[in-house]
Motif scaffolding. Structure first.
Motif, PDB file in Angstrom:
ATOM      1  N   ASN A  38       0.078   0.523   5.999  1.00  0.00           N
ATOM      2  CA  ASN A  38       0.960   1.462   5.909  1.00  0.00           C
ATOM      3  C   ASN A  38       0.535   2.762   6.742  1.00  0.00           C
ATOM      4  O   ASN A  38      -0.521   2.828   7.210  1.00  0.00           O
ATOM      5  CB  ASN A  38       1.085   1.921   4.602  1.00  0.00           C
ATOM      6  N   SER A  39       1.252   3.728   6.979  1.00  0.00           N
ATOM      7  CA  SER A  39       0.929   4.936   7.698  1.00  0.00           C
ATOM      8  C   SER A  39       1.594   6.220   7.296  1.00  0.00           C
ATOM      9  O   SER A  39       2.568   6.205   6.655  1.00  0.00           O
ATOM     10  CB  SER A  39       1.242   4.718   9.265  1.00  0.00           C
ATOM     11  N   LEU A  40       1.060   7.083   7.528  1.00  0.00           N
ATOM     12  CA  LEU A  40       1.910   8.520   7.317  1.00  0.00           C
ATOM     13  C   LEU A  40       1.346   9.528   8.597  1.00  0.00           C
ATOM     14  O   LEU A  40       0.421   9.305   9.283  1.00  0.00           O
ATOM     15  CB  LEU A  40       1.277   9.086   6.117  1.00  0.00           C
ATOM     16  N   ALA A  97      -3.820   7.017  -2.454  1.00  0.00           N
ATOM     17  CA  ALA A  97      -3.413   5.729  -1.718  1.00  0.00           C
ATOM     18  C   ALA A  97      -3.137   4.845  -3.126  1.00  0.00           C
ATOM     19  O   ALA A  97      -4.366   4.385  -3.608  1.00  0.00           O
ATOM     20  CB  ALA A  97      -3.785   5.339  -0.624  1.00  0.00           C
ATOM     21  N   SER A  98      -1.994   3.959  -3.358  1.00  0.00           N
ATOM     22  CA  SER A  98      -2.141   2.943  -4.311  1.00  0.00           C
ATOM     23  C   SER A  98      -1.967   1.471  -3.738  1.00  0.00           C
ATOM     24  O   SER A  98      -1.122   1.316  -2.832  1.00  0.00           O
ATOM     25  CB  SER A  98      -0.859   3.195  -5.394  1.00  0.00           C
ATOM     26  N   LEU A 139       0.812  -1.004  -0.109  1.00  0.00           N
ATOM     27  CA  LEU A 139       0.026  -0.077  -0.131  1.00  0.00           C
ATOM     28  C   LEU A 139       1.014   1.009   0.061  1.00  0.00           C
ATOM     29  O   LEU A 139       1.611   1.485   0.868  1.00  0.00           O
ATOM     30  CB  LEU A 139      -0.902  -0.108   1.318  1.00  0.00           C
ATOM     31  N   GLU A 140       0.813   1.862  -1.175  1.00  0.00           N
ATOM     32  CA  GLU A 140       1.805   3.193  -1.341  1.00  0.00           C
ATOM     33  C   GLU A 140       1.008   4.427  -0.764  1.00  0.00           C
ATOM     34  O   GLU A 140       0.002   4.632  -1.353  1.00  0.00           O
ATOM     35  CB  GLU A 140       2.401   3.065  -2.697  1.00  0.00           C
ATOM     36  N   LEU A 141       1.858   5.228  -0.043  1.00  0.00           N
ATOM     37  CA  LEU A 141       1.332   6.353   0.381  1.00  0.00           C
ATOM     38  C   LEU A 141       2.383   7.557  -0.051  1.00  0.00           C
ATOM     39  O   LEU A 141       3.527   7.216   0.031  1.00  0.00           O
ATOM     40  CB  LEU A 141       0.884   6.495   1.829  1.00  0.00           C
ATOM     41  N   TYR A 197      -1.465  11.265  13.109  1.00  0.00           N
ATOM     42  CA  TYR A 197      -0.896   9.938  12.760  1.00  0.00           C
ATOM     43  C   TYR A 197      -2.077   9.433  12.070  1.00  0.00           C
ATOM     44  O   TYR A 197      -3.148   9.184  12.493  1.00  0.00           O
ATOM     45  CB  TYR A 197      -0.645   9.309  13.724  1.00  0.00           C
ATOM     46  N   TYR A 198      -1.928   8.952  10.946  1.00  0.00           N
ATOM     47  CA  TYR A 198      -3.080   8.022  10.008  1.00  0.00           C
ATOM     48  C   TYR A 198      -2.633   6.692   9.813  1.00  0.00           C
ATOM     49  O   TYR A 198      -1.382   6.597   9.069  1.00  0.00           O
ATOM     50  CB  TYR A 198      -3.559   8.899   8.854  1.00  0.00           C
TER      51      TYR A 198
END
Length: 186
Positions: free
Chosen positions: A120-122, A48-49, A34-36, A96-97
């Protein structure tokens, strides 16, 4: 055996056993990642991919969650190999997500359910935010001057009692500073 290491192995008294692993899996779907984006600004839309891989073509549903809440669900048709699906996301508040993506396919179309979910997180930075933690039994005047000074300095101030303080340290990432105003250690 080939390469520089083969002569070392052959000259030693090591025995090498090879066991070929054979399996016959034809219906397997998995999520690779999961790309962020690395950098996101508050109020900005981004994507988000989800990268899905499959050994055979088929149909399924991708579910995307943000901090445990479902924010997107899409029926997809996937081909053999790698497939990419993008989901637009809009962040409103700093903090934070944590994101998770999951693929669900019809029964018999997947062998291992363990590889059908990715995380994933960001962290989204915002303007300076200060958390004031106070004793619920304490005097509100203990913190009034500090709160006023911070607000005059254009800081966002959030006030919570010590009992409301998040137990998970990730819940505190949105704050630049945490002040404990006359909060006892116990």
């Amino acid at each position: 055996l080939q390469g520089d290491w083969s002569s070392d192995v052959c000259s030693s008294d090591l025995s090498i056993d090879v066991l070929p692993v054979e399996y016959d899996i034809r219906n397997e779907v998995w999520l690779e990642r999961l790309e962020l984006p690395q950098f996101v600004k508050q109020g900005e839309t981004y994507e988000a991919s989800v990268l899905l891989s499959a050994l055979s073509s088929g149909k399924g549903t991708i579910r995307l969650q943000e901090n445990g809440a479902l924010i997107a669900e899409r029926e997809v048709d996937f081909e053999v190999g790698k497939n990419r699906y993008s989901f637009p996301i809009y962040l409103r508040n700093a903090g934070y997500y944590e994101y998770s993506a999951e693929v669900v396919v019809p029964p018999g179309r997947d062998t291992l359910a363990q590889n059908n979910r990715v995380l994933n997180s960001l962290f989204l930075e915002g303007q300076g935010k200060v958390l004031i933690v106070h004793d619920p039994a304490g005097d509100p005047r203990d913190r009034q001057e500090v709160v006023r000074a911070l607000q005059d300095g254009q800081r966002v101030v959030q006030i919570q009692s010590a009992y409301e303080l998040p137990r998970d340290p990730l819940g505190l990432l949105e704050f630049d500073c945490i002040l404990f105003c006359n909060v006892p250690a116990d």
